[in-house]
Design a protein around this motif. Structure first.
Motif, PDB file in Angstrom:
ATOM      1  N   GLU A   1      -1.283   3.808   5.361  1.00 18.88           N
ATOM      2  CA  GLU A   1      -2.438   2.940   5.601  1.00 18.88           C
ATOM      3  C   GLU A   1      -2.047   1.585   6.179  1.00 18.88           C
ATOM      4  OE1 GLU A   1      -5.614   4.006   5.215  1.00 18.88           O
ATOM      5  OE2 GLU A   1      -4.585   5.927   4.864  1.00 18.88           O
ATOM      6  N   VAL A   2      -0.810   1.469   6.637  1.00 21.29           N
ATOM      7  CA  VAL A   2      -0.300   0.186   7.134  1.00 21.29           C
ATOM      8  C   VAL A   2      -0.044   0.268   8.635  1.00 21.29           C
ATOM      9  CG1 VAL A   2       1.579  -1.495   6.971  1.00 21.29           C
ATOM     10  CG2 VAL A   2       0.735  -0.370   4.897  1.00 21.29           C
ATOM     11  N   THR A   3      -0.524  -0.737   9.369  1.00 31.43           N
ATOM     12  CA  THR A   3      -0.317  -0.819  10.815  1.00 31.43           C
ATOM     13  C   THR A   3       0.565  -2.020  11.126  1.00 31.43           C
ATOM     14  OG1 THR A   3      -2.474   0.170  11.278  1.00 31.43           O
ATOM     15  CG2 THR A   3      -1.438  -1.059  13.069  1.00 31.43           C
ATOM     16  N   VAL A   4       1.569  -1.799  11.966  1.00 26.30           N
ATOM     17  CA  VAL A   4       2.471  -2.873  12.396  1.00 26.30           C
ATOM     18  C   VAL A   4       2.300  -3.072  13.895  1.00 26.30           C
ATOM     19  CG1 VAL A   4       4.857  -3.631  12.614  1.00 26.30           C
ATOM     20  CG2 VAL A   4       4.150  -2.324  10.596  1.00 26.30           C
ATOM     21  N   THR A   5       2.063  -4.303  14.301  1.00 25.36           N
ATOM     22  CA  THR A   5       1.927  -4.634  15.726  1.00 25.36           C
ATOM     23  C   THR A   5       3.008  -5.628  16.112  1.00 25.36           C
ATOM     24  OG1 THR A   5      -0.479  -4.364  15.557  1.00 25.36           O
ATOM     25  CG2 THR A   5       0.370  -5.481  17.514  1.00 25.36           C
TER      26      THR A   5
ATOM     27  N   ASP B   1       0.819  -1.223   0.000  1.00 25.94           N
ATOM     28  CA  ASP B   1       0.000   0.000   0.000  1.00 25.94           C
ATOM     29  C   ASP B   1       0.845   1.263   0.000  1.00 25.94           C
ATOM     30  OD1 ASP B   1      -2.081  -1.823   0.155  1.00 25.94           O
ATOM     31  OD2 ASP B   1      -2.369  -1.557   2.316  1.00 25.94           O
ATOM     32  N   GLY B   2       1.926   1.237  -0.775  1.00 27.93           N
ATOM     33  CA  GLY B   2       2.784   2.409  -0.887  1.00 27.93           C
ATOM     34  C   GLY B   2       3.770   2.586   0.251  1.00 27.93           C
ATOM     35  N   VAL B   3       3.834   1.620   1.179  1.00 31.01           N
ATOM     36  CA  VAL B   3       4.738   1.692   2.332  1.00 31.01           C
ATOM     37  C   VAL B   3       5.795   0.597   2.195  1.00 31.01           C
ATOM     38  CG1 VAL B   3       4.921   1.492   4.843  1.00 31.01           C
ATOM     39  CG2 VAL B   3       2.936   2.632   3.815  1.00 31.01           C
ATOM     40  N   SER B   4       7.061   0.950   2.390  1.00 32.66           N
ATOM     41  CA  SER B   4       8.142  -0.044   2.334  1.00 32.66           C
ATOM     42  C   SER B   4       8.639  -0.336   3.751  1.00 32.66           C
ATOM     43  CB  SER B   4       9.291   0.454   1.459  1.00 32.66           C
ATOM     44  OG  SER B   4       9.807   1.677   1.935  1.00 32.66           O
ATOM     45  N   ILE B   5       8.785  -1.632   4.061  1.00 34.42           N
ATOM     46  CA  ILE B   5       9.180  -2.067   5.402  1.00 34.42           C
ATOM     47  C   ILE B   5      10.281  -3.110   5.277  1.00 34.42           C
ATOM     48  CG2 ILE B   5       8.409  -3.095   7.576  1.00 34.42           C
ATOM     49  CD1 ILE B   5       5.567  -2.222   6.884  1.00 34.42           C
ATOM     50  N   LEU B   6      11.370  -2.883   5.983  1.00 31.43           N
ATOM     51  CA  LEU B   6      12.479  -3.835   6.033  1.00 31.43           C
ATOM     52  C   LEU B   6      12.375  -4.629   7.324  1.00 31.43           C
ATOM     53  CD1 LEU B   6      15.133  -4.617   4.477  1.00 31.43           C
ATOM     54  CD2 LEU B   6      16.315  -3.109   6.101  1.00 31.43           C
TER      55      LEU B   6
ATOM     56  N   PHE C   1      -5.400 -11.839  15.575  1.00 30.96           N
ATOM     57  CA  PHE C   1      -5.247 -11.000  14.398  1.00 30.96           C
ATOM     58  C   PHE C   1      -5.887 -11.684  13.192  1.00 30.96           C
ATOM     59  CE2 PHE C   1      -1.726  -9.882  17.195  1.00 30.96           C
ATOM     60  CZ  PHE C   1      -1.784  -8.482  17.178  1.00 30.96           C
ATOM     61  N   PRO C   2      -6.105 -10.947  12.115  1.00 32.32           N
ATOM     62  CA  PRO C   2      -6.645 -11.581  10.905  1.00 32.32           C
ATOM     63  C   PRO C   2      -5.732 -12.692  10.399  1.00 32.32           C
ATOM     64  CG  PRO C   2      -6.731  -9.184  10.718  1.00 32.32           C
ATOM     65  CD  PRO C   2      -5.941  -9.485  11.951  1.00 32.32           C
ATOM     66  N   LYS C   3      -6.332 -13.675   9.763  1.00 31.28           N
ATOM     67  CA  LYS C   3      -5.551 -14.755   9.142  1.00 31.28           C
ATOM     68  C   LYS C   3      -4.572 -14.144   8.147  1.00 31.28           C
ATOM     69  CE  LYS C   3      -7.314 -17.165   5.777  1.00 31.28           C
ATOM     70  NZ  LYS C   3      -8.166 -18.087   5.002  1.00 31.28           N
ATOM     71  N   PRO C   4      -3.318 -14.606   8.132  1.00 31.30           N
ATOM     72  CA  PRO C   4      -2.349 -13.985   7.227  1.00 31.30           C
ATOM     73  C   PRO C   4      -2.575 -14.399   5.776  1.00 31.30           C
ATOM     74  CG  PRO C   4      -1.343 -15.854   8.347  1.00 31.30           C
ATOM     75  CD  PRO C   4      -2.709 -15.665   8.961  1.00 31.30           C
ATOM     76  N   ASP C   5      -2.441 -13.416   4.893  1.00 31.78           N
ATOM     77  CA  ASP C   5      -2.343 -13.750   3.481  1.00 31.78           C
ATOM     78  C   ASP C   5      -0.962 -14.328   3.191  1.00 31.78           C
ATOM     79  OD1 ASP C   5      -4.919 -12.534   2.469  1.00 31.78           O
ATOM     80  OD2 ASP C   5      -4.008 -10.774   3.400  1.00 31.78           O
TER      81      ASP C   5
ATOM     82  N   SER D   1      -3.917  -3.633   3.064  1.00 34.18           N
ATOM     83  CA  SER D   1      -4.802  -4.348   2.148  1.00 34.18           C
ATOM     84  C   SER D   1      -4.545  -5.846   2.186  1.00 34.18           C
ATOM     85  CB  SER D   1      -4.619  -3.829   0.720  1.00 34.18           C
ATOM     86  OG  SER D   1      -3.285  -4.005   0.289  1.00 34.18           O
ATOM     87  N   ARG D   2      -3.384  -6.233   2.695  1.00 31.62           N
ATOM     88  CA  ARG D   2      -3.051  -7.635   2.959  1.00 31.62           C
ATOM     89  C   ARG D   2      -2.594  -7.750   4.404  1.00 31.62           C
ATOM     90  NH1 ARG D   2      -1.320  -9.929  -1.819  1.00 31.62           N
ATOM     91  NH2 ARG D   2      -1.827 -11.943  -0.880  1.00 31.62           N
ATOM     92  N   CYS D   3      -2.663  -8.960   4.947  1.00 30.52           N
ATOM     93  CA  CYS D   3      -2.158  -9.218   6.300  1.00 30.52           C
ATOM     94  C   CYS D   3      -0.938 -10.122   6.210  1.00 30.52           C
ATOM     95  CB  CYS D   3      -3.235  -9.866   7.173  1.00 30.52           C
ATOM     96  SG  CYS D   3      -2.692 -10.184   8.875  1.00 30.52           S
TER      97      CYS D   3
END
Length: 210
Positions: free
Chosen positions: A92-96, A16-21, A140-144, A120-122
């Motif tokens: 739009e991305v949440t990290v827990t 969703d336009g966010v890059s995470i390492l 948490f939601p089931k992971p994609d 938009s994905r988990c």
């Protein structure tokens, strides 16, 4: 989403336009694969929006490679040296962060966190957590996409537990070089997962849209 493997147990994801390492900067250790210099340079040229690290073992985390990010304050770092809060939101991305136990016998005071990334994905990123620790994440939601080490697929019981989570794609990391594999981990994983279409074991630098 797009995923690129950067090292032994590390990936760069774009969601969703966010890059995470995630666990994406490490040095060579007993056959486990380091972050190539070409990748460390490209990551510094275009720093990810967020850097996450599950724990401070050198095959997952390098203080030396992180130094430019810290001194220049390039991006937020969420990991073993400082875990000020359990949740971070970027766009739009949440990290827990979920406190989990490291595989096998390890230091009693070792801090280890797995991460749930929701947009938009988990995505569940397990780090070196024991497969049993996935039970802590069922709220948490089931992971994609489930990203996990080889121990989630090197025995039939572990693989059944992994598949039961219901991820569309399982990305398997933390395997050593094939020619430097004294414990025959590649052979174990292959014998357990032969023909499984949901499994992907990326090469360093390999990128795929999931």
């Amino acid at each position: 989403m797009e995923l690129k493997r950067t090292c032994n147990a590390g990936v760069l994801i774009k969601l969703d336009g966010v890059s995470i390492l995630l666990d994406g900067l490490c040095e060579a250790l007993e056959g486990y694969l380091p972050t190539p210099s070409s990748l460390t340079e490209s990551l510094l040229e275009m720093p990810p929006d967020l850097l996450l690290f599950t724990h401070n073992h050198p095959d997952h985390y390098s203080s030396a490679l992180l130094l430019p990010y810290k001194t220049q304050k390039l991006r937020p770092i969420f990991g073993p040296e400082s875990l000020p809060k359990k949740q971070e939101r970027v766009g739009e991305v949440t990290v827990t962060a979920v406190e989990t136990r490291h595989l096998g016998k390890t230091e009693p005071n070792l801090s280890h966190h797995s991460f749930v990334i929701e947009g938009s994905r988990c995505i569940w990123f397990m780090g070196d957590a024991s497969p049993m620790q996935m039970k802590k994440m069922t709220a948490f939601p089931k992971p994609d996409v489930l990203i996990a080490p080889y121990a989630y697929a090197n025995t039939p019981s572990a693989w059944e537990m992994t598949k039961a989570v219901g991820a569309t794609t399982v990305v398997l990391l933390h395997l050593p070089e094939k020619e430097k594999d004294p414990f025959k981990l590649w052979q174990q994983v292959k014998s357990v997962t032969e023909g499984e279409r949901c499994l992907w074991i990326p090469e360093i630098g390999e990128t795929r849209t999931l």
